[in-house]
Motif scaffolding. Structure first.
Motif, PDB file in Angstrom:
ATOM      1  N   ARG A  69       0.825  -1.210   0.000  1.00 13.70           N
ATOM      2  CA  ARG A  69       0.000   0.000   0.000  1.00 13.70           C
ATOM      3  C   ARG A  69       0.857   1.257   0.000  1.00 13.70           C
ATOM      4  O   ARG A  69       0.603   2.211  -0.750  1.00 13.70           O
ATOM      5  N   ALA A  73       1.264   3.744  -3.359  1.00 11.16           N
ATOM      6  CA  ALA A  73       0.779   5.122  -3.228  1.00 11.16           C
ATOM      7  C   ALA A  73       1.904   6.119  -3.465  1.00 11.16           C
ATOM      8  O   ALA A  73       1.719   7.123  -4.178  1.00 11.16           O
ATOM      9  N   TYR A 114     -11.778   9.760   4.168  1.00  8.27           N
ATOM     10  CA  TYR A 114     -11.551   8.341   3.875  1.00  8.27           C
ATOM     11  C   TYR A 114     -12.863   7.587   3.700  1.00  8.27           C
ATOM     12  O   TYR A 114     -12.974   6.696   2.856  1.00  8.27           O
ATOM     13  N   LEU A 117     -13.920   7.964   0.237  1.00 11.23           N
ATOM     14  CA  LEU A 117     -13.139   7.113  -0.664  1.00 11.23           C
ATOM     15  C   LEU A 117     -13.634   5.674  -0.626  1.00 11.23           C
ATOM     16  O   LEU A 117     -13.692   4.999  -1.661  1.00 11.23           O
ATOM     17  N   MET A 121     -14.841   3.940  -3.878  1.00  6.49           N
ATOM     18  CA  MET A 121     -13.900   2.972  -4.441  1.00  6.49           C
ATOM     19  C   MET A 121     -13.977   1.593  -3.792  1.00  6.49           C
ATOM     20  O   MET A 121     -13.237   0.686  -4.178  1.00  6.49           O
ATOM     21  N   ALA A 126      -7.927  -0.316  -3.291  1.00  7.52           N
ATOM     22  CA  ALA A 126      -7.961   0.938  -4.055  1.00  7.52           C
ATOM     23  C   ALA A 126      -8.169   2.144  -3.162  1.00  7.52           C
ATOM     24  O   ALA A 126      -7.463   3.159  -3.286  1.00  7.52           O
ATOM     25  N   SER A 127      -9.136   2.081  -2.244  1.00  7.50           N
ATOM     26  CA  SER A 127      -9.423   3.230  -1.381  1.00  7.50           C
ATOM     27  C   SER A 127      -8.268   3.500  -0.425  1.00  7.50           C
ATOM     28  O   SER A 127      -7.960   4.661  -0.122  1.00  7.50           O
ATOM     29  N   MET A 130      -5.424   5.060  -2.459  1.00  7.78           N
ATOM     30  CA  MET A 130      -5.783   6.427  -2.808  1.00  7.78           C
ATOM     31  C   MET A 130      -5.592   7.371  -1.628  1.00  7.78           C
ATOM     32  O   MET A 130      -5.112   8.503  -1.779  1.00  7.78           O
ATOM     33  N   PHE A 133      -1.990   7.908  -1.307  1.00  8.11           N
ATOM     34  CA  PHE A 133      -1.550   8.720  -2.444  1.00  8.11           C
ATOM     35  C   PHE A 133      -1.807  10.201  -2.189  1.00  8.11           C
ATOM     36  O   PHE A 133      -0.936  11.046  -2.422  1.00  8.11           O
ATOM     37  N   LEU A 134      -3.003  10.522  -1.717  1.00  9.94           N
ATOM     38  CA  LEU A 134      -3.335  11.921  -1.435  1.00  9.94           C
ATOM     39  C   LEU A 134      -2.439  12.494  -0.350  1.00  9.94           C
ATOM     40  O   LEU A 134      -2.048  13.667  -0.399  1.00  9.94           O
TER      41      LEU A 134
END
Length: 257
Positions: A69, A73, A114, A117, A121, A126-127, A130, A133-134
């Motif tokens: 993860r 990300a 979150y 998300l 997602m 994926a969530s 993401m 990533f943010l």
């Protein structure tokens, strides 16, 4: 270039003092074991988890899924954050399009969005990726903008006078000048993502180092919590050390006057 002094002895002494205090406090039972477990208990718990896993999942699977993860990300944050950050710092039009969105979500606590998300997602990887990533994107993006603002405009003007085109200017002046700041942003991004990892693994997760810490907290397993936190800290140090070594290799001119 000024010679740097080595203060590793002081660092090691401070950590040794912390360990001695931890051992002493738990030895005299000044604090209940459920709040502060003894170092020996944490070590024995760690050995047991490494050998037999936690919640019927091996330790290496917990560590592997968290790293998957985190690395996924951070990779996407680097791929998108660096070019967008450099373009935003180089072009006022691009800055006007992107910057306000980054500045809007950046101060918002991860758990606040979150749940959105997860709704958009799903509860899978994926969530979680993401969310990380943010968390990683903003520091990289901002460091790139800061780096472009520090470039001496005379260097660009001199290159243009000598007939260099935009591609040549970017390759020979802008990118080399920005690399030190970019690496600082990446190191910051990894740290922020790691702190967000626990939040990402709080919702609908059944594995991961962050999830292990959260799950242990529900049952007051402080020895498991301490082991998980120590693992996160040590792996975080190793990642940062690796990034510093890579930076010294790629940005060998950093610090030269």
């Amino acid at each position: 270039m000024k010679e740097k002094k080595n203060y590793q002895g002081i660092t090691l002494s401070i950590w040794l003092l912390v360990l001695i205090l931890w051992f002493a406090v738990t030895k005299i039972e000044l604090i209940p074991a459920v709040i502060l477990p003894a170092p020996k208990e944490v070590v024995l718990t760690g050995i047991d988890i490494i050998k037999h896993g936690y919640n019927n999942i091996s330790f290496w699977s917990h560590l592997g899924v968290s790293f998957y993860r985190l690395i996924s990300a951070t990779f996407f944050a680097i791929i998108l954050g660096i070019p967008l950050g450099l373009l935003s710092g180089y072009s006022q039009k691009v800055h006007a399009v992107i910057d306000s969105f980054v500045q809007f979500y950046r101060p918002i606590p991860p758990l606040a969005y979150y749940t959105l998300l997860v709704m958009w997602m799903g509860i899978g990887q994926a969530s979680k990726i993401m969310l990380l990533f943010l968390a990683a994107f903003a520091p990289i993006y901002i460091s790139c903008i800061a780096a472009t603002n520090k470039i001496n405009p005379n260097y660009i003007l001199s290159a243009q006078t000598l007939g260099a085109n935009r591609k040549q200017i970017f390759k020979t002046i802008i990118l080399p000048a920005c690399l030190p700041e970019i690496f600082t942003g990446i190191r910051t991004a990894v740290g922020v993502s790691y702190t967000t990892l626990v939040a990402a693994e709080m919702v609908a997760a059944t594995s991961g180092i962050g999830w292990m810490v959260i799950d242990a907290s529900k049952y007051l397993k402080s020895n498991v919590m301490f082991f998980g936190i120590i693992i996160m800290g040590l792996t975080g140090i190793l990642i940062d050390f690796g990034l510093q070594k890579l930076e010294r290799k790629l940005v060998f001119w950093k610090g030269m006057d």
